[in-house]
Structure formats: C-alpha cells, structure tokens
Design an enzyme around this catalytic site. Structure first.
Site, mmCIF file in Angstrom:
data_model
loop_
_atom_site.group_PDB
_atom_site.id
_atom_site.type_symbol
_atom_site.label_atom_id
_atom_site.label_comp_id
_atom_site.label_asym_id
_atom_site.label_seq_id
_atom_site.Cartn_x
_atom_site.Cartn_y
_atom_site.Cartn_z
ATOM 1 N N ASP A 221 67.964 52.980 124.417
ATOM 2 C CA ASP A 221 67.513 54.284 125.822
ATOM 3 C C ASP A 221 65.683 53.776 126.392
ATOM 4 O O ASP A 221 65.200 53.229 125.038
ATOM 5 C CB ASP A 221 67.272 55.239 125.199
ATOM 6 C CG ASP A 221 67.217 56.332 125.677
ATOM 7 O OD1 ASP A 221 67.943 57.012 126.299
ATOM 8 O OD2 ASP A 221 65.379 56.622 126.196
ATOM 9 N N ASN A 229 59.733 57.616 136.506
ATOM 10 C CA ASN A 229 60.526 58.395 137.341
ATOM 11 C C ASN A 229 59.376 59.493 138.346
ATOM 12 O O ASN A 229 58.994 59.596 139.138
ATOM 13 C CB ASN A 229 61.623 59.539 136.926
ATOM 14 C CG ASN A 229 62.485 58.519 136.997
ATOM 15 O OD1 ASN A 229 62.853 57.575 137.422
ATOM 16 N ND2 ASN A 229 63.734 58.532 135.848
ATOM 17 N N HIS A 234 61.657 57.937 141.767
ATOM 18 C CA HIS A 234 63.578 57.108 141.834
ATOM 19 C C HIS A 234 63.494 55.892 141.490
ATOM 20 O O HIS A 234 64.050 55.465 141.270
ATOM 21 C CB HIS A 234 64.316 58.017 141.806
ATOM 22 C CG HIS A 234 63.631 59.976 141.038
ATOM 23 N ND1 HIS A 234 64.606 60.311 140.152
ATOM 24 C CD2 HIS A 234 63.701 60.993 141.601
ATOM 25 C CE1 HIS A 234 64.160 61.176 139.423
ATOM 26 N NE2 HIS A 234 63.925 61.772 140.548
ATOM 27 N N ASP A 238 64.993 53.234 139.374
ATOM 28 C CA ASP A 238 65.933 52.966 139.215
ATOM 29 C C ASP A 238 66.124 50.690 139.474
ATOM 30 O O ASP A 238 67.141 50.673 138.921
ATOM 31 C CB ASP A 238 66.286 52.608 141.258
ATOM 32 C CG ASP A 238 68.015 54.141 141.112
ATOM 33 O OD1 ASP A 238 67.582 54.428 140.349
ATOM 34 O OD2 ASP A 238 67.125 54.796 142.599
ATOM 35 N N GLU A 263 69.586 56.440 131.562
ATOM 36 C CA GLU A 263 68.513 55.636 131.244
ATOM 37 C C GLU A 263 69.508 54.944 129.724
ATOM 38 O O GLU A 263 68.777 54.281 129.147
ATOM 39 C CB GLU A 263 67.333 56.060 130.743
ATOM 40 C CG GLU A 263 67.099 57.097 130.161
ATOM 41 C CD GLU A 263 67.292 58.067 130.437
ATOM 42 O OE1 GLU A 263 66.350 58.651 129.616
ATOM 43 O OE2 GLU A 263 67.820 58.829 131.506
#
Length: 354
Positions: A221, A229, A234, A238, A263
C-alpha cells in the site's frame, strides 16, 4: 389454506425470523454498523454456516478476535444486488461461449477451404484434359465436348468465387476471435497501470493452488497516498501509481504483480521461499524509496514516495481470502510500525487429523 400449508408457512416464517435475529446478534457482537454491506456479509455468513466464507471467518476469529470493517472488505462479499453479479457472470459466460463458437466456425471454414481448393484443382485438371481431347467426339447424349468444357469452366469459376468468400469469412472469424481474446484480457487488466487486476490475482491463486506448489502473498500500500492526491491532484496520483506499478514489476520479475484496488497492490510469489520473496520485496521497496519523483510541468519535487507491505506464506489448501487477509493485517502492522517497511508473518499450523 390447509393445515399442512399453514404449518409450513409458519415454520418458514419462524426460520426467517430466527435468521434475522441471528444477523442482528452477529452485528452487535462484532460491533459492526448495521449498514447494507455488513448486513449482506452477515446474511451470506449465517445462511451458509458450512460454506467457504464461514470457514474463512472462523479462521480469522479463532481465539475470540472480533472482525473489523477492513476484514469484511477483504473477504469480498458484494453488497450489491445479486442480479448485478449474475449479469456480469452471464456476460462473461456469453463471451466465453461466443469465443468457442467462433473458434469452431473458424476451424470449419478452414476445413471447407481446404476441401474446396482440392475440388477446384481437380476440376481445373479435368477441364484442361477435356480441352485437349478431340473436339469432334460426342458423348452418348449427343452433347458436344466443347459444351462440356464450357460447363466445366463455369463450374470452376463458381468454385473460385466460393473460395474467395470462404477466405473472407476466415479472415473475419480470425479478427473476431482476436477481439474476443482482447476483451477477455481487458476484463482481467487494470486500465491505469496495465497490471493484472484483482480478478486475475484470484484466478491465478486458484490455478496455482491446484499444483500445490509453494506460494507467498504480499499486499503493498502506497504510504500517505491521500496527501499526494490532496496536494497535487488525482492526475499526479495516477502517475505515482503507474510509477509504483512499474517499479514492482521490474523488481519482481517472474512473479504476478497486480493492482488489487485503489493504491493497493498484491503480489503472488510462486515457486520461491519466504526468505527469497522477502528479499525481492525489500529490493522493490528500496528502489521506490530512492527514486526522485517530480511534477512534469514545474519539476517541483513530490517528496519521498514509499510503500508498506505485509508478506505471508500460503499454507497448503488455504483459501485465498484467509491468506490475503493475513497479509493485509501484516500490512497494517507495517503502517503502525512507521511505514516504509515489510512485515513478515508465518502460515498457520495445519490442523491435525484424527
């Protein structure tokens, strides 16, 4: 209503009420909110007390441990109406059946093309032999041989046209088969990172379990991903996920690296020891930590990007949900230990047979 029917209706009502009460007791005992997802989870668990979900829950709660909301999410019971799942399953089944039909059709057309080509060659040879014969010779019906030649030539032309149509049909069947294969592959691939997705991970686990080879599961993670973010948007988040996916793929060559969701990444190690899997995962962790990430537009540094992970071996015959949940709990131990580390766990002892 007859007495027998009334008794059956009353029994059914009592059974439903008892199940409803047991669901409420379960949610209260586990200190879970009575929301649709938890209610659905409890229903699936209690309606099939000997099913795979019940066995997985028993393994997790052995010793009096309560379930957490994270446990329920990990055990993967969908709270959406069953018809949504059924529609997806029917669609997948339709794609599979269509692909089988297309493959069968392609094989049939290929065989027809071969037979037609053989027939065409034989017919052409016959026409050539006839044309060399004496023109004055007539058959017993009085049909001139040159007329037979013309008929044969017309038949040959029709065969050639049929061959062209079959060739087009073969090409169209081949194109359709490729598109179906691509659609099935896309259903098992994450569109952002192009890694295999959760479904591909679960299918690979099931297939490798049949071979009874050594397996380990790692759940990774990205640390403080929400802040990335929130600070940069975002689109930047990404790109970070794609960079992590690439780093894990490069470091874990030969193993199945998947984007499990959000994630979170899951790695299925097979044919290797726990110690070797740990070394590989540590190499990936250091690789990600030492890489410097910047914004494309301004070259502004993003700061250090790291991930935490939980790694566990899979016991022989162990269910996917149970092993994954153990790795997921180890991941949270890594988070609580300060992040940017790998927590290792051991597989549970197999119960002795009496």
């Amino acid at each position: 209503m007859s007495v027998a029917r009334a008794v059956r209706a009353a029994n059914a009502s009592d059974s439903t009420r008892r199940l409803y009460e047991r669901i409420g007791d379960f949610l209260f005992d586990q200190r879970l909110e009575p929301d649709p997802a938890n209610f659905t989870f409890a229903y699936h668990l209690l309606a099939d007390p000997n099913g795979p979900l019940a066995r997985a829950v028993h393994a997790l709660t052995d010793g009096g441990v309560r379930l957490t909301q994270r446990d329920i999410e990990t055990l993967n019971v969908d709270a959406k109406p069953n018809h949504d799942v059924n529609v997806k399953e029917r669609a997948e089944g339709l794609v599979a059946r269509t692909q089988m039909q297309v493959e069968g059709f392609a094989d049939m057309v290929t065989a027809m093309r071969a037979e037609t080509a053989d027939f065409g060659r034989n017919l052409a040879a016959s026409a050539e032999a006839i044309s060399r014969s004496v023109v004055e010779i007539k058959d017993e019906d009085g049909l001139a041989l040159d007329e037979v030649t013309q008929i044969t030539a017309a038949m040959l032309a029709r065969v050639r046209a049929a061959e062209a149509q079959l060739e087009n049909a073969t090409r169209e069947a081949s194109d359709l088969r490729e598109k179906l294969e691509e659609a099935r592959d896309n259903a098992r691939r994450d569109p952002l990172t192009q890694l295999p997705n959760r479904r591909a991970f679960e299918e690979a686990f099931a297939n490798k379990s049949l071979t009874r080879g050594q397996m380990c599961i790692a759940v990774c993670d990205v640390d403080h991903f929400k802040s990335v973010n929130d600070r940069f948007g975002h689109a930047v988040g990404d790109r970070v996920l794609k960079a992590i996916a690439e780093a894990l793929s490069q470091s874990c060559v030969g193993q199945l690296v998947t984007r499990y969701g959000g994630e979170e990444f899951a790695i299925l190690f097979s044919g290797t020891t726990l110690e070797r899997a740990q070394e590989t995962l540590e190499t990936a962790r250091v690789f990600v930590q030492t890489k410097r990430y910047k914004l494309r537009d301004s070259d502004e540094p993003l700061g250090e990007i790291t991930f935490s992970a939980g790694l566990t071996p899979v016991a022989e015959g162990e269910m996917h949900q149970t092993a994954f949940h153990r790795a997921d709990r180890l991941l949270y131990e890594a988070k609580n230990a300060g992040r940017n580390c790998v927590q290792i766990g051991a597989a549970p002892d197999r119960p002795s047979r009496r």
